[in-house]
Design an enzyme around this catalytic site. Structure first.
Site, PDB file in Angstrom:
ATOM      1  N   LYS A   1     -17.251  -2.747  13.000  1.00  0.00           N
ATOM      2  CA  LYS A   1     -15.808  -2.747  13.257  1.00  0.00           C
ATOM      3  C   LYS A   1     -15.127  -1.676  12.390  1.00  0.00           C
ATOM      4  O   LYS A   1     -14.998  -1.823  11.189  1.00  0.00           O
ATOM      5  CB  LYS A   1     -15.171  -4.110  12.954  1.00  0.00           C
ATOM      6  CG  LYS A   1     -13.765  -4.158  13.574  1.00  0.00           C
ATOM      7  CD  LYS A   1     -12.749  -5.027  12.880  1.00  0.00           C
ATOM      8  CE  LYS A   1     -12.062  -4.444  11.699  1.00  0.00           C
ATOM      9  NZ  LYS A   1     -11.056  -3.403  11.963  1.00  0.00           N
TER      10      LYS A   1
ATOM     11  N   GLY B   1     -13.770  -2.042   1.575  1.00  0.00           N
ATOM     12  CA  GLY B   1     -12.315  -2.120   1.717  1.00  0.00           C
ATOM     13  C   GLY B   1     -11.697  -2.705   0.468  1.00  0.00           C
ATOM     14  O   GLY B   1     -12.237  -2.543  -0.629  1.00  0.00           O
ATOM     15  N   SER B   2     -10.592  -3.410   0.647  1.00  0.00           N
ATOM     16  CA  SER B   2      -9.838  -3.912  -0.500  1.00  0.00           C
ATOM     17  C   SER B   2     -10.526  -5.128  -1.122  1.00  0.00           C
ATOM     18  O   SER B   2     -11.224  -5.889  -0.433  1.00  0.00           O
ATOM     19  CB  SER B   2      -8.426  -4.286  -0.069  1.00  0.00           C
ATOM     20  OG  SER B   2      -8.476  -5.294   0.921  1.00  0.00           O
ATOM     21  N   THR B   3     -10.274  -5.331  -2.394  1.00  0.00           N
ATOM     22  CA  THR B   3     -10.817  -6.494  -3.099  1.00  0.00           C
ATOM     23  C   THR B   3     -10.269  -7.782  -2.483  1.00  0.00           C
ATOM     24  O   THR B   3     -10.986  -8.777  -2.331  1.00  0.00           O
ATOM     25  CB  THR B   3     -10.498  -6.374  -4.602  1.00  0.00           C
ATOM     26  OG1 THR B   3     -11.224  -5.246  -5.104  1.00  0.00           O
ATOM     27  CG2 THR B   3     -10.903  -7.616  -5.385  1.00  0.00           C
ATOM     28  N   GLU B   4      -8.993  -7.719  -2.105  1.00  0.00           N
ATOM     29  CA  GLU B   4      -8.356  -8.903  -1.496  1.00  0.00           C
ATOM     30  C   GLU B   4      -9.100  -9.345  -0.225  1.00  0.00           C
ATOM     31  O   GLU B   4      -9.457 -10.518  -0.068  1.00  0.00           O
ATOM     32  CB  GLU B   4      -6.927  -8.464  -1.158  1.00  0.00           C
ATOM     33  CG  GLU B   4      -6.020  -9.504  -0.640  1.00  0.00           C
ATOM     34  CD  GLU B   4      -4.746  -8.842  -0.093  1.00  0.00           C
ATOM     35  OE1 GLU B   4      -4.492  -7.641  -0.350  1.00  0.00           O
ATOM     36  OE2 GLU B   4      -4.033  -9.552   0.628  1.00  0.00           O
TER      37      GLU B   4
ATOM     38  N   GLY C   1     -12.119  -8.441   0.581  1.00  0.00           N
ATOM     39  CA  GLY C   1     -13.487  -8.758   0.163  1.00  0.00           C
ATOM     40  C   GLY C   1     -13.640 -10.250  -0.148  1.00  0.00           C
ATOM     41  O   GLY C   1     -14.639 -10.876   0.215  1.00  0.00           O
TER      42      GLY C   1
ATOM     43  N   GLU D   1     -18.224  -3.426  -1.082  1.00  0.00           N
ATOM     44  CA  GLU D   1     -17.872  -2.222  -1.838  1.00  0.00           C
ATOM     45  C   GLU D   1     -16.344  -2.195  -1.835  1.00  0.00           C
ATOM     46  O   GLU D   1     -15.734  -1.975  -0.788  1.00  0.00           O
ATOM     47  CB  GLU D   1     -18.504  -1.003  -1.152  1.00  0.00           C
ATOM     48  CG  GLU D   1     -18.672   0.160  -2.071  1.00  0.00           C
ATOM     49  CD  GLU D   1     -17.465   1.054  -2.056  1.00  0.00           C
ATOM     50  OE1 GLU D   1     -16.599   0.877  -2.946  1.00  0.00           O
ATOM     51  OE2 GLU D   1     -17.367   1.894  -1.166  1.00  0.00           O
TER      52      GLU D   1
ATOM     53  N   CYS E   1     -12.029   5.076  -3.279  1.00  0.00           N
ATOM     54  CA  CYS E   1     -12.220   3.880  -4.107  1.00  0.00           C
ATOM     55  C   CYS E   1     -12.606   4.268  -5.523  1.00  0.00           C
ATOM     56  O   CYS E   1     -12.366   3.526  -6.458  1.00  0.00           O
ATOM     57  CB  CYS E   1     -13.255   2.964  -3.477  1.00  0.00           C
ATOM     58  SG  CYS E   1     -14.723   3.827  -2.960  1.00  0.00           S
TER      59      CYS E   1
ATOM     60  N   GLU F   1      -4.662  -0.727  -8.103  1.00  0.00           N
ATOM     61  CA  GLU F   1      -5.173   0.404  -7.333  1.00  0.00           C
ATOM     62  C   GLU F   1      -4.021   0.912  -6.455  1.00  0.00           C
ATOM     63  O   GLU F   1      -3.542   0.188  -5.582  1.00  0.00           O
ATOM     64  CB  GLU F   1      -6.341  -0.073  -6.465  1.00  0.00           C
ATOM     65  CG  GLU F   1      -6.968   1.034  -5.672  1.00  0.00           C
ATOM     66  CD  GLU F   1      -8.217   0.592  -4.917  1.00  0.00           C
ATOM     67  OE1 GLU F   1      -8.166  -0.435  -4.217  1.00  0.00           O
ATOM     68  OE2 GLU F   1      -9.236   1.289  -5.017  1.00  0.00           O
TER      69      GLU F   1
HETATM   70  P1  NAP Z   1      -8.565  -3.666   4.151  1.00  0.00           P
HETATM   71  O1  NAP Z   1      -7.574  -4.524   4.816  1.00  0.00           O
HETATM   72  O2  NAP Z   1      -9.455  -4.238   3.117  1.00  0.00           O
HETATM   73  O3  NAP Z   1      -9.419  -2.987   5.317  1.00  0.00           O
HETATM   74  C1  NAP Z   1     -10.811  -2.759   5.324  1.00  0.00           C
HETATM   75  C2  NAP Z   1     -11.434  -3.277   6.609  1.00  0.00           C
HETATM   76  O4  NAP Z   1     -11.393  -4.706   6.622  1.00  0.00           O
HETATM   77  C3  NAP Z   1     -10.716  -2.841   7.872  1.00  0.00           C
HETATM   78  O5  NAP Z   1     -11.642  -2.619   8.908  1.00  0.00           O
HETATM   79  C4  NAP Z   1      -9.853  -4.059   8.152  1.00  0.00           C
HETATM   80  O6  NAP Z   1      -9.369  -4.145   9.459  1.00  0.00           O
HETATM   81  C5  NAP Z   1     -10.790  -5.174   7.823  1.00  0.00           C
HETATM   82  N1  NAP Z   1     -10.138  -6.465   7.586  1.00  0.00           N
HETATM   83  C6  NAP Z   1      -8.853  -6.711   7.219  1.00  0.00           C
HETATM   84  N2  NAP Z   1      -8.640  -8.035   7.126  1.00  0.00           N
HETATM   85  C7  NAP Z   1      -9.800  -8.647   7.425  1.00  0.00           C
HETATM   86  C8  NAP Z   1     -10.217 -10.011   7.503  1.00  0.00           C
HETATM   87  N3  NAP Z   1      -9.382 -10.998   7.236  1.00  0.00           N
HETATM   88  N4  NAP Z   1     -11.497 -10.269   7.840  1.00  0.00           N
HETATM   89  C9  NAP Z   1     -12.359  -9.268   8.103  1.00  0.00           C
HETATM   90  N5  NAP Z   1     -12.010  -7.975   8.068  1.00  0.00           N
HETATM   91  C10 NAP Z   1     -10.761  -7.651   7.725  1.00  0.00           C
HETATM   92  O7  NAP Z   1      -7.852  -2.446   3.518  1.00  0.00           O
HETATM   93  P2  NAP Z   1      -6.440  -1.846   4.003  1.00  0.00           P
HETATM   94  O8  NAP Z   1      -5.464  -2.930   4.331  1.00  0.00           O
HETATM   95  O9  NAP Z   1      -6.703  -0.905   5.066  1.00  0.00           O
HETATM   96  O10 NAP Z   1      -5.979  -1.117   2.666  1.00  0.00           O
HETATM   97  C11 NAP Z   1      -5.368  -1.885   1.640  1.00  0.00           C
HETATM   98  C12 NAP Z   1      -5.824  -1.419   0.289  1.00  0.00           C
HETATM   99  O11 NAP Z   1      -7.238  -1.561   0.185  1.00  0.00           O
HETATM  100  C13 NAP Z   1      -5.613   0.039   0.001  1.00  0.00           C
HETATM  101  O12 NAP Z   1      -4.336   0.321  -0.411  1.00  0.00           O
HETATM  102  C14 NAP Z   1      -6.636   0.268  -1.067  1.00  0.00           C
HETATM  103  O13 NAP Z   1      -6.153  -0.136  -2.311  1.00  0.00           O
HETATM  104  C15 NAP Z   1      -7.768  -0.602  -0.679  1.00  0.00           C
HETATM  105  N6  NAP Z   1      -8.847   0.104   0.030  1.00  0.00           N
HETATM  106  C16 NAP Z   1     -10.000   0.328  -0.626  1.00  0.00           C
HETATM  107  C17 NAP Z   1     -11.017   1.001   0.012  1.00  0.00           C
HETATM  108  C18 NAP Z   1     -12.314   1.274  -0.652  1.00  0.00           C
HETATM  109  O14 NAP Z   1     -13.067   2.131  -0.210  1.00  0.00           O
HETATM  110  N7  NAP Z   1     -12.667   0.545  -1.688  1.00  0.00           N
HETATM  111  C19 NAP Z   1     -10.847   1.480   1.307  1.00  0.00           C
HETATM  112  C20 NAP Z   1      -9.650   1.211   1.976  1.00  0.00           C
HETATM  113  C21 NAP Z   1      -8.671   0.533   1.313  1.00  0.00           C
HETATM  114  P3  NAP Z   1      -7.926  -3.471   9.760  1.00  0.00           P
HETATM  115  O15 NAP Z   1      -8.171  -2.050   9.768  1.00  0.00           O
HETATM  116  O16 NAP Z   1      -7.512  -3.986  11.066  1.00  0.00           O
HETATM  117  O17 NAP Z   1      -7.007  -3.927   8.648  1.00  0.00           O
END
Ligand code: NAP
Ligand code: MG
Length: 501
Positions: A196, A249-252, A254, A271, A305, A402
């Site tokens: 996804k 993705g985000s820690t939240e 995760g 990660e 990240c 972050e």
């Molecule tokens: P995110 O919500 O953690 O998105 C990462 C992935 O997880 C996306 O494919 C997302 O889908 C999916 N996702 C979201 N909610 C989910 C759930 N409840 N169950 C399963 N999968 C889910 O990150 P973001 O909202 O795009 O960014 C928010 C913050 O995360 C950024 O500001 C940054 O601080 C951090 N971030 C970190 C990394 C990293 O490489 N460590 C990368 C991106 C962001 P959707 O695209 O539909 O939300």
């Protein structure tokens, strides 16, 4: 400032791909979402809609998981020799190479990143990942075990088997490369996959899917479902027939993945975020350290990240470092990512723009000094100026969180004791990367041992290589990607004991 951002012309291949009706890939076929719903994809530099993709949800994830299960349990993939799997994985790397310029353009358009970086890092990194991981297919051996306390004659050994059906959920900051980091080792190990992509950047993954079909992977081995995290992502992470979920993705989110995975205790690797320190010692080559620490935070608009977002400079060189990094920030050419002269594009989305500008506001309120930047750029697209915040301290929100934007927080230190240096470097809930800038090898390697982070860079930052394990301590994640270590994610060890009677 009123700056008109125009989209440079795309090449013919990327243009042809954009003109298509985008579908999702399930069981080797391109299909619409079961619901018939789609969502718009935006160019973050111009805010123009550049396409629509299917809004896959639970129903599509169910079909994709079924296809992946079938392909895992029976059919050509389940019977394929490691050599033939290796050939396919290698071939996919070759196909990426053949379409490298087109993929780089799609990535720059969809994510906003500079096309030159997309070509040399995202696309090249993906090619290299497939070519490196192809080698692992034929090297996944078990061991013979000498039993330790059992009388009699025994033949004991381990087998290393693919973990099964894998759900892979990836972010928008390196869309193609994150897909490659996830797919290449899982395929090399013989798993089947439901991927996804992030909602903000689905295009390169769909084009990648076409190349996967062209390479000749059997139907159902790779399924790609575009959609939202709350629906498609959640359905994949809680699915009872998925054996493992790999998330970046985000820690939240995760933490949500961990909870969702509990239902069938699927394996989880994560990660997550970071707030990585870059520590400049007084004896560092300052030209190298200043250019390097500026790149550590401004590269990819700070949306890494591993971004070097907490910069520590010894007080004897603090002014020089602040001035130097600010001068680097002023040299940055901002514009549409498709313009090859540009080296800072827009942030990926309005949400991200609001988040970063919110942090700039909070940094100002909390008393940080804005040395350069600190504002949005232009009145169209999601541009933010590269920003240096000086006189920051550990209690500020900009230092604790972050930001995921081109914003560095500089702090002075006056300790020469390495334990004290490690203490402030480790003063974060994250532990993904740290960089150490010094000419003193003893200091560099001793400090490397004291920092609680999964990756340590010496006189560089944001280093990556397919052979170099990558991942986080603390709340930056679970497990390691790349290198030999990633094979732990995608395999199970089976122990066999035979009594020779
Ligand atoms: P995110 O919500 O953690 O998105 C990462 C992935 O997880 C996306 O494919 C997302 O889908 C999916 N996702 C979201 N909610 C989910 C759930 N409840 N169950 C399963 N999968 C889910 O990150 P973001 O909202 O795009 O960014 C928010 C913050 O995360 C950024 O500001 C940054 O601080 C951090 N971030 C970190 C990394 C990293 O490489 N460590 C990368 C991106 C962001 P959707 O695209 O539909 O939300
Ligand atoms: Mg999200």
């Amino acid at each position: 400032m009123n700056i008109a951002i125009r989209r440079p012309t795309l090449g013919p291949d990327a243009t042809a791909f954009l003109a298509k009706e985008h579908k999702i890939l399930i069981d080797g076929k391109w299909v619409a979402a079961q619901s018939g719903q789609t969502f718009a994809v935006e160019d973050p530099a111009t805010q123009e809609v550049i396409g629509h993709v299917p809004a896959g949800d639970k129903a599509d994830i169910d079909l994709a998981v079924k296809a992946a299960r079938r392909a895992f349990e029976s059919g050509p993939w389940a019977r394929m020799t490691p050599r033939d799997r290796s050939r396919l994985v290698w071939k996919l790397g070759d196909l990426l190479e053949q379409h490298a310029d087109e993929l780089a353009e799609l990535e720059a358009l969809d994510n906003g990143k500079p096309v030159t970086n997309a070509r040399k890092d995202d696309v090249q990194g993906s090619i290299d990942m497939f070519h490196y991981m192809a080698g692992w297919s034929t090297r996944l051996n078990g061991e013979t075990i000498t039993v330790s306390k059992s009388d009699g004659n025994w033949h004991a050994y381990t087998l290393r088997e693919p973990v099964g059906v894998v759900g892979q959920i990836i972010p928008w900051n390196f869309p193609l490369m994150m897909a490659a980091w996830k797919l290449a080792p899982a395929l090399a190990a013989g798993c089947t996959i439901v991927l996804k992509p992030a909602e903000q950047t689905p295009l390169s993954a769909l084009r990648f899917g076409e190349l996967i079909v062209e390479a000749g992977f059997p139907a159902g081995v790779v399924n790609i479902v575009t959609g939202f995290g709350e629906t498609a992502g959640a359905a994949l992470s809680e699915h009872p027939d998925v054996d493992k979920v790999a998330f970046t993705g985000s820690t939240e989110v995760g933490k949500l993945i961990v909870k969702a995975a509990a239902g069938n205790l699927k394996r989880v690797s994560l990660e997550l975020g970071g707030k990585s320190p870059a520590i400049v010692f007084p004896d560092a080559d300052l030209d190298v350290a200043i250019a390097g620490t500026a790149d550590a935070i401004f590269y990819n608009q700070g949306q890494c990240c591993t971004a070097g977002s907490r910069l520590f400079a010894h007080k004897s060189i603090y002014d020089k470092v602040v001035e130097g990094v600010a001068a680097e920030a002023k040299k940055v050419r901002i514009g549409h990512g498709l313009d090859p002269k540009v080296n800072l594009g827009p942030l990926v989305s309005k949400e991200q723009h609001d988040r970063v500008t919110g942090f700039l506001e909070s940094g100002r309120k909390e008393g940080a000094e804005v040395v350069t930047g600190g504002k949005v750029h232009g009145n169209q697209g999601y541009f933010v100026e590269p920003t240096v915040l000086a006189k920051t301290n550990r209690d500020m929100r900009v230092v604790r969180n972050e930001i995921f934007g081109p914003v560095v927080c500089v702090q002075a230190y006056d300790d020469d004791d390495l334990d004290a240096v490690a203490k402030f470097a480790n003063d974060t809930e994250y532990g993904l990367q740290a960089s150490i800038w010094t000419r003193n090898l003893k200091v560099a390697h001793l400090l490397a041992r004291k920092i609680k982070a999964g990756t340590i860079c010496i006189n560089t930052h944001n280093f990556g290589d397919p052979a170099w394990p990558f991942g986080g301590y603390k709340q930056s994640g679970w497990g390691r990607e790349m290198g030999k270590e990633v094979m732990e994610h995608y395999t199970e060890v089976k122990s066999v004991a035979a009594k020779l009677v």
